[in-house]
Design an enzyme around this catalytic site. Structure first.
Site, PDB file in Angstrom:
ATOM      1  N   HIS A  96       0.834  -0.923   0.067  1.00 55.49           N
ATOM      2  CA  HIS A  96      -0.175  -0.161  -0.357  1.00 55.49           C
ATOM      3  C   HIS A  96       0.798   1.489   0.149  1.00 55.49           C
ATOM      4  CE1 HIS A  96      -3.518  -2.767   2.058  1.00 55.49           C
ATOM      5  NE2 HIS A  96      -3.396  -3.106   0.902  1.00 55.49           N
ATOM      6  N   ASN A 139      -2.861  -8.997   5.959  1.00 53.83           N
ATOM      7  CA  ASN A 139      -2.917  -9.294   4.518  1.00 53.83           C
ATOM      8  C   ASN A 139      -1.999  -8.414   3.794  1.00 53.83           C
ATOM      9  OD1 ASN A 139      -6.092  -9.044   5.506  1.00 53.83           O
ATOM     10  ND2 ASN A 139      -5.812 -10.246   4.183  1.00 53.83           N
ATOM     11  N   MET A 140      -0.571  -8.539   5.135  1.00 48.41           N
ATOM     12  CA  MET A 140       0.842  -7.846   3.877  1.00 48.41           C
ATOM     13  C   MET A 140       0.553  -6.215   4.187  1.00 48.41           C
ATOM     14  SD  MET A 140       1.907 -10.840   5.746  1.00 48.41           S
ATOM     15  CE  MET A 140       0.755 -11.090   6.447  1.00 48.41           C
ATOM     16  N   CYS A 141      -0.661  -5.777   3.581  1.00 45.59           N
ATOM     17  CA  CYS A 141      -1.090  -4.475   3.239  1.00 45.59           C
ATOM     18  C   CYS A 141      -0.703  -4.383   1.647  1.00 45.59           C
ATOM     19  CB  CYS A 141       0.210  -3.227   3.833  1.00 45.59           C
ATOM     20  SG  CYS A 141       0.373  -3.200   5.147  1.00 45.59           S
ATOM     21  N   VAL A 142      -0.903  -5.563   1.420  1.00 50.33           N
ATOM     22  CA  VAL A 142      -0.756  -5.379  -0.400  1.00 50.33           C
ATOM     23  C   VAL A 142      -2.754  -6.408  -0.585  1.00 50.33           C
ATOM     24  CG1 VAL A 142      -0.202  -6.995  -2.142  1.00 50.33           C
ATOM     25  CG2 VAL A 142       1.101  -5.885   0.216  1.00 50.33           C
TER      26      VAL A 142
END
Ligand SMILES: Cc1ncc(COP(=O)(O)O)c(C=O)c1O
Lengths: 429, 81
Positions: A130, A380-383
């Site tokens: 993100h 969600n690992m910022c993706v």
């Protein structure tokens, strides 16, 4: 120590000893740290460097600041740190290195200050963190310019032809992740940069997950801007680096203004006129994180002493073992390419039959094993966009577990993990 | 219940008062029932953390099962002091 071909040999067990976090029992259990893509552990050398600053200097440094002995040594050490960072990424000049708080800040600086016209477009991909996407989405909305996405393939790799379709003569900048924090994919950055440059577009490469794991050579890649996250490279938290070609940095507008960025602020005829310093100082407003820079310098020294090629080689061994081991259990879907050579040493996975929340899995490994705590990240690992693309729904609470390894991990730890994962697969069957 | 400052904890408690016991996944699925309380409870990680803190307080018990953690309200949070 060198082998018979004259190549430096790394005694990895000795490296591990530099990380006391791993030499403790936590709640009576051994720690297996598989969360380095979020935050790398710090070797003693890094805290020694920082301790030196806090214990013996503690003063402010930098342009136009105190010139007493403590200020002077602080300035000298931070400039030394800038030199080390220059050589770490093979930049042309120390003035191309800007200290930031983290990679996110570097990306925001570029997105916010790059000259952008309405008729121009920005290109990025569905696999961006993100931090590599949202600053550019925000800016394109503000200017009213087009925001274009290259769709990563569902296996987390890219088709170069898709970049050729999206990048055109109106593309101002391409924001691109060199190594994904979700799929581990190492992307063909050089080819993408060539396409962008053929159209007169600039490229900012997100090196947060690449630079700690392999040799980054910004000159050879010919990238225009790059961002690094020092806390993922054994360095202190709160330190990042923004690299930019000097002439491009000169063209960028200011981001934060105030102290330390000015040559003079003139008050004349009732008017204020500010004269700003050239890069890198024009982007380093306010007193800086001097201790952090010294820690970053020690981290870079530490990695370079091991050798970035040695690190990459070691991680490929990890990557192969981890990836193949998870696939062999045959109860988990793995995100990203199935060829370990295309990856860094991280694997994101989730159970094929998803009756169980991924956070429960991370917590199981954190808390439920008899002798070990295996520390991984779930979420969600910022993706998010890539996960929506492949049919997952972060909004409905779907996510993955990520095991991410680094220089202090061992093959034995991977074996312990795989054996525990196999047992776990039986439990949830 | 007012003493639970953390809204995620209140969110988990409110859900367990509707369905007791419940798995992490079930709690996640019921967040929409309490949109205000559960607004910050964005991920299963928040549920796990809130649940663990309730376990420490003795209000909830946690058991491991083949569908993940099962959280059970074992004491009335209103009487917890
Ligand atoms: C690929 C990638 N880009 C950017 C970031 C943001 O880095 P930072 O925390 O240094 O801002 C991360 C952090 O996880 C990342 O993995």
């Amino acid at each position: 120590m060198k082998n018979n071909k004259g190549v430096k040999m790394v005694v990895w067990s000795r490296i591990r000893k530099d990380f006391p976090v791993l030499n403790q029992l936590y709640e009576g259990k051994n720690l297996i740290y598989f969360d380095s893509a979020c935050m790398a552990l710090k070797p003693v050398q890094v805290w020694n460097a920082m301790e030196y600053y806090y214990k013996y200097l503690g003063a402010c440094g930098g342009a136009g600041r105190s010139t007493h002995c403590l200020g002077l040594e602080t300035s000298l050490l931070t400039e030394e740190a800038r030199k080390k960072m220059t050589s770490f990424i093979n930049a042309s000049d120390v003035n191309e290195i800007i200290w930031t708080r983290n990679a996110t800040e570097g990306l925001n600086i570029i997105a916010a200050t790059i000259p952008l016209k309405k008729e121009q477009n920005i290109v990025t991909t569905t696999l961006e963190h993100h931090s590599g996407m949202l600053p550019f989405l925000k800016r394109s909305k503000e200017v009213g310019s087009e925001f274009r996405l290259v769709r990563a393939k569902n296996d987390g790799t890219f088709d170069i032809a898709d970049f050729e379709k999206q990048i055109d003569d109106n593309t101002k900048i391409v924001s691109f992740v060199h190594a994904s924090n979700l799929t581990g994919t190492i992307a063909p950055l050089k080819e993408i940069i060539e396409i962008a440059h053929d159209h007169g577009a600039l490229v900012v490469s997100d090196e947060a997950q690449y630079a700690p794991h392999a040799k980054l050579d910004v000159k050879n890649l010919d990238t225009d801007f790059s961002v690094l996250s020092i806390h993922k490279a054994c360095g202190p938290t709160g330190v990042g680096v923004l690299y930019g070609k000097y002439d491009l940095l000169e063209e960028l507008d200011m981001f934060l203004v105030g102290g330390d960025v000015i040559e003079d602020v003139i008050y004349e005829n009732g008017q204020i006129t500010a004269k700003y310093l050239p890069p890198p100082q024009k982007f380093e407003a306010g007193l800086q994180n001097y201790g952090g820079m010294m820690g970053a310098s020690a981290a870079v020294d530490y990695l370079q002493n091991i050798g970035m090629d040695n690190i990459r080689q070691r991680e490929q061994v990890f990557s192969k073992k981890l990836l193949e081991g998870i696939l062999e259990i045959d109860k988990f879907d793995v995100l990203g390419p199935l060829d370990y050579k295309q990856r860094t040493a991280l694997v994101s996975f989730r159970p094929k039959s998803a009756e169980i929340n991924h956070n429960d899995i991370a917590e199981y490994f954190n808390d439920m094993l008899p002798q070990h705590k295996i520390l991984m990240r779930a979420g969600n690992m910022c993706v998010h966009p890539f996960q929506y693309q492949i049919g997952m729904s972060p909004a409905k609470g779907e996510g993955i577990i990520r095991a991410s390894l680094y220089i202090y991990n061992t093959i034995n730890e991977i074996e312990i993990f795989l054996s525990a994962l196999e047992d776990f697969a039986k439990i949830i069957e | 219940m007012g003493e639970h400052k953390d809204r995620n904890i209140e969110c988990v408690l409110a859900i367990l008062q509707k369905k007791n016991p419940a798995s992490t996944k079930e709690i996640m699925a019921m967040r929409d029932l309490f949109p205000k309380l559960c607004a910050g409870c964005a991920s299963g990680g928040d549920v796990v953390l809130a649940g663990k803190s309730l376990v420490e307080k003795g209000i909830v018990e946690r058991k491991w099962s083949s569908i993940g953690f099962i959280w059970e309200l074992v004491s009335d949070p209103g009487y917890e002091k």
